[in-house]
Scaffold this motif. Structure first.
Motif, PDB file in Angstrom:
ATOM      1  N   ARG A  42       0.825  -1.211   0.000  1.00 18.73           N
ATOM      2  CA  ARG A  42       0.000   0.000   0.000  1.00 18.73           C
ATOM      3  C   ARG A  42       0.857   1.257   0.000  1.00 18.73           C
ATOM      4  O   ARG A  42       0.573   2.223  -0.694  1.00 18.73           O
ATOM      5  CB  ARG A  42      -0.890   0.040   1.247  1.00 18.73           C
ATOM      6  N   ARG A  43       1.914   1.231   0.777  1.00 21.61           N
ATOM      7  CA  ARG A  43       2.784   2.408   0.846  1.00 21.61           C
ATOM      8  C   ARG A  43       3.535   2.616  -0.463  1.00 21.61           C
ATOM      9  O   ARG A  43       3.758   3.753  -0.881  1.00 21.61           O
ATOM     10  CB  ARG A  43       3.722   2.303   2.022  1.00 21.61           C
ATOM     11  N   SER A  84      15.567   0.143   0.052  1.00 18.84           N
ATOM     12  CA  SER A  84      15.098  -0.648  -1.085  1.00 18.84           C
ATOM     13  C   SER A  84      13.972   0.042  -1.858  1.00 18.84           C
ATOM     14  O   SER A  84      13.264  -0.597  -2.617  1.00 18.84           O
ATOM     15  CB  SER A  84      14.646  -2.031  -0.609  1.00 18.84           C
ATOM     16  N   LEU A  85      13.830   1.369  -1.679  1.00 21.53           N
ATOM     17  CA  LEU A  85      12.833   2.144  -2.412  1.00 21.53           C
ATOM     18  C   LEU A  85      13.484   2.795  -3.620  1.00 21.53           C
ATOM     19  O   LEU A  85      14.539   3.415  -3.514  1.00 21.53           O
ATOM     20  CB  LEU A  85      12.227   3.227  -1.511  1.00 21.53           C
ATOM     21  N   TYR A 141       9.489  -1.136  -4.731  1.00 21.37           N
ATOM     22  CA  TYR A 141       9.910  -1.374  -3.359  1.00 21.37           C
ATOM     23  C   TYR A 141      10.110  -2.860  -3.149  1.00 21.37           C
ATOM     24  O   TYR A 141       9.249  -3.666  -3.506  1.00 21.37           O
ATOM     25  CB  TYR A 141       8.874  -0.848  -2.353  1.00 21.37           C
ATOM     26  N   THR A 142      11.248  -3.216  -2.592  1.00 22.82           N
ATOM     27  CA  THR A 142      11.549  -4.606  -2.285  1.00 22.82           C
ATOM     28  C   THR A 142      11.323  -4.818  -0.798  1.00 22.82           C
ATOM     29  O   THR A 142      12.042  -4.255   0.032  1.00 22.82           O
ATOM     30  CB  THR A 142      13.003  -4.953  -2.662  1.00 22.82           C
ATOM     31  N   PHE A 157       7.409  -4.873  -5.194  1.00 17.53           N
ATOM     32  CA  PHE A 157       6.168  -4.190  -5.546  1.00 17.53           C
ATOM     33  C   PHE A 157       6.496  -3.093  -6.556  1.00 17.53           C
ATOM     34  O   PHE A 157       7.260  -2.180  -6.254  1.00 17.53           O
ATOM     35  CB  PHE A 157       5.512  -3.567  -4.309  1.00 17.53           C
ATOM     36  N   ASN A 158       5.940  -3.189  -7.754  1.00 20.01           N
ATOM     37  CA  ASN A 158       6.114  -2.190  -8.810  1.00 20.01           C
ATOM     38  C   ASN A 158       4.801  -1.470  -9.032  1.00 20.01           C
ATOM     39  O   ASN A 158       3.775  -2.119  -9.213  1.00 20.01           O
ATOM     40  CB  ASN A 158       6.545  -2.852 -10.127  1.00 20.01           C
ATOM     41  N   ARG A 159       4.836  -0.157  -9.061  1.00 18.13           N
ATOM     42  CA  ARG A 159       3.636   0.633  -9.304  1.00 18.13           C
ATOM     43  C   ARG A 159       3.947   1.720 -10.315  1.00 18.13           C
ATOM     44  O   ARG A 159       4.999   2.358 -10.261  1.00 18.13           O
ATOM     45  CB  ARG A 159       3.131   1.295  -8.015  1.00 18.13           C
TER      46      ARG A 159
END
Length: 176
Positions: A42-43, A84-85, A141-142, A157-159
């Protein structure tokens, strides 16, 4: 003596607890890991949405302002580790031939570096028309679980968010 031992029920609760406790502890830890993973997801979504929205609100921006926006993205991902961002913001415009190309781009992190100017981008169908522009905000984000029992491998997470400029036809970047 043997009959008395078979009929004795005083330790049954302790044995049942010893059999069930490891399963219950594993379920609790697993739910905690899954909850943290969902929060990180979500973040990561919110980071991409927020950085794109902040860039799309202004008619012009600069490399310094985009760097400040990336700092805001780091604050959004907290309390998760920011190492990891990865983030990237790009301005994409469709030329007269109908090809979407990068006008400018800025990246943060090793895996989302700036796209080269003029790079061809594949946009979703019917997003923008010829001559229009869009801000493409990306976050990656990993998430590595601190427990590592239910989620032993890191999740990535890829957005990607596409936002139209709000106050102008195109967001210009003077120092990008």
């Amino acid at each position: 003596m043997l009959r008395r031992f078979v009929r004795d029920r005083r330790g049954v609760s302790a044995v049942e607890f010893a059999l069930i406790a490891p399963i219950m502890i594993f379920l609790y830890a697993g739910l905690a890991e899954l909850t943290m993973g969902l929060m990180a997801n979500r973040r990561a979504e919110h980071v991409a949405s927020a950085i794109g929205d902040l860039v799309a609100q202004t008619p012009t921006t600069s490399a310094t302002e985009v760097t400040d926006i990336f700092t805001i993205g780091q604050a959004i991902i907290a309390p998760f580790p920011t190492a990891s961002l990865n983030m990237r913001v790009s301005s994409v415009k469709v030329d007269s031939g109908g090809t979407a190309k990068v006008v400018w781009s800025r990246g943060y992190g090793a895996s989302l570096t700036a796209k080269p100017v003029g790079a061809i981008i594949t946009l979703p169908n019917n997003l923008i028309s010829v001559g229009e522009s869009v801000i493409m905000a990306e976050s990656r984000y990993t998430f590595t679980s601190p427990l590592g029992q239910v989620l032993p491998t890191p999740l990535v997470f890829n957005r990607v968010y596409y936002l139209r400029p709000r106050r102008s036809e195109e967001v210009a970047c003077s120092t990008c």
